[in-house]
Write an enzyme that holds these catalytic residues in place. Sequence first.
Site, short mmCIF file in Angstrom:
data_model
loop_
_atom_site.label_atom_id
_atom_site.label_comp_id
_atom_site.label_asym_id
_atom_site.label_seq_id
_atom_site.Cartn_x
_atom_site.Cartn_y
_atom_site.Cartn_z
N HIS A 212 1.31 1.97 -3.29
CA HIS A 212 0.22 2.73 -3.90
C HIS A 212 0.63 4.19 -4.09
O HIS A 212 0.11 4.87 -4.97
CB HIS A 212 -1.04 2.65 -3.04
CG HIS A 212 -1.75 1.34 -3.19
ND1 HIS A 212 -2.91 1.05 -2.51
CD2 HIS A 212 -1.47 0.25 -3.93
CE1 HIS A 212 -3.31 -0.18 -2.84
NE2 HIS A 212 -2.45 -0.68 -3.70
N ASP B 8 0.88 -1.18 0.00
CA ASP B 8 0.00 0.00 0.00
C ASP B 8 0.90 1.22 0.00
O ASP B 8 1.99 1.15 -0.57
CB ASP B 8 -0.95 -0.05 1.21
CG ASP B 8 -2.27 0.69 0.96
OD1 ASP B 8 -2.22 1.84 0.47
OD2 ASP B 8 -3.34 0.14 1.25
#
Length: 553
Positions: free
Chosen positions: A330, A296
């Site tokens: 991300h 992430d």
Amino acid sequence: MRFMGKPNTFLGVFLGVIFGYTAIAQTKEPPRPIIKTTSFRADTVNVKDFGAVGDGQFLNSEAINKAIITINQRGGGVVLVPAGLWLTGPIEMKSNVNLHVSREAILLFSNKFDDYKIVESNWEGQPAWRNQNPISGKNLENIAITGKGIIDGNGGVWRMVKRNKMTDSQWKNLVASGGVVDEKTKIWYPSEGSLRGALENRAGIKKPGLTKEDFLDVKDYLRPNLLVFTQCKRILIEGVTIQNSAAWNLHPLMCEDLILRDILVRNPWYAQNGDGVDIESCKNVLVEDCTFDVGDDGICIKSGRDKAGRDRAMPTENVIIRRSVVYHAHGGFVIGSEMSGGARNIWVEDCSFIGTDIGLRFKTKRGRGGVVENIFINNINMVGIPGEGILFDMYYEAVDPIILLGDKKEEIKVVKLPVTEETPQFKNFTIKNVHINGADQGIFLRGLPEMHVKNVSFENINIEADKGVEIISSTNISLKNIRVNAKNTNPLVVVENSEKIAFDGLQPMGPVDLLMRVSGSETKDIRAIRTDLKGVKKKSEFVYGATAKALNM
């Protein structure tokens, strides 16, 4: 007033005389923080002397914690984890203790859920009941985790996994290993309790009348962050590899004087909530010479979620991030989306993002509130970015930034709402000397109709991407010396319902079908000077209520 470039230059005067407006002022940099450092007595104990066995089978929780308590009671010093595979349950740090993990050592956390009790904790910016963190400490001072060894959270036993992030053979093997699959066969869960928690959205958030006993039936769903320090002062994490967390790897919360140096942080790319480091409501922080490769966001700034964050009212402030590399994530450097307590006075310098979904990622949404301001970014390299190189988005929703097979992106409903304490703000950013080689889009800004992204200065930005620059619901945006090599040049630049947008030295690198599309009846005061027009077929077009008087080129 300090103008873009040198103060009171001829260019600033020229712009004012010719175009009748004042050049956009740069945000004045505050003094950089002085971060207090740790120090420890020359006293070392070895966990083996407390009964620890490094064979990967013996559970060493009691021995390691006893060593930490002992050195703390003796006035502080070093707890040595020597060569070996050290299986353990949760470790609780104490003040004045340096937990030193030797290079030949792996500290491996137990894969048995029963080794972790439900405790008062925090989940994505809100107080919550969660499983105990593998490493934790609260209200401590002068603590460190050092060495060149590996700290492994054994997160695979906790994490749910999306089908569309696996190959067919990987998915087949995962399902065969145990656990359960949801009705749509899209997500694998490690247990029935984990699936139940997801279906009922029971993240353990603390509410009146609920106790930890109310979450025992979904205990497996309440994944812990690997390393959490709460309300601690003078922290050093240096040299170690921190990996394979059930959720976030590193979570300093409401801490002061924190140094992260020369650490490697890893999670599988498919790890949901598998962030590298989330610095939440902290003050005086240095992150330097670190490497992240996670599932992430890589390096993330937070300060609490919605009302809980606003009530805490503790911004993350005085942060320096430098000489660090982020591979898969991300976002490379991220602020948000849980930034309800605000963030300010942050420097990001000399960093590289290689294959991150987004490079510089600033995200929030209505309901958050909070002010993010005084952010200074310089010397950033990006390679192979699937999404945007630089992204400001005030319509963030908790979905992967890159749409995977089988997913779809929801359309944004554009409505103007009243400004309240729940309205977030992004303002006063300086971003310069950024090189983007490969991205879906170079720069994307999207504010709210009622609260624009404000006062952002871009300077010396080199972009090679599929698309160029898009500015929506933004005010006082300066773009100086922007070189764009884009595949899609119809248009190269979009400005929509924005005002006071100044281009100085926009340089397309190759033929351009349409240089600028101006959109929306609220768009006004776009200025462009020193624009390279030699390969431009059409300079501008005006759509959805925009008129030619909005642009002065």
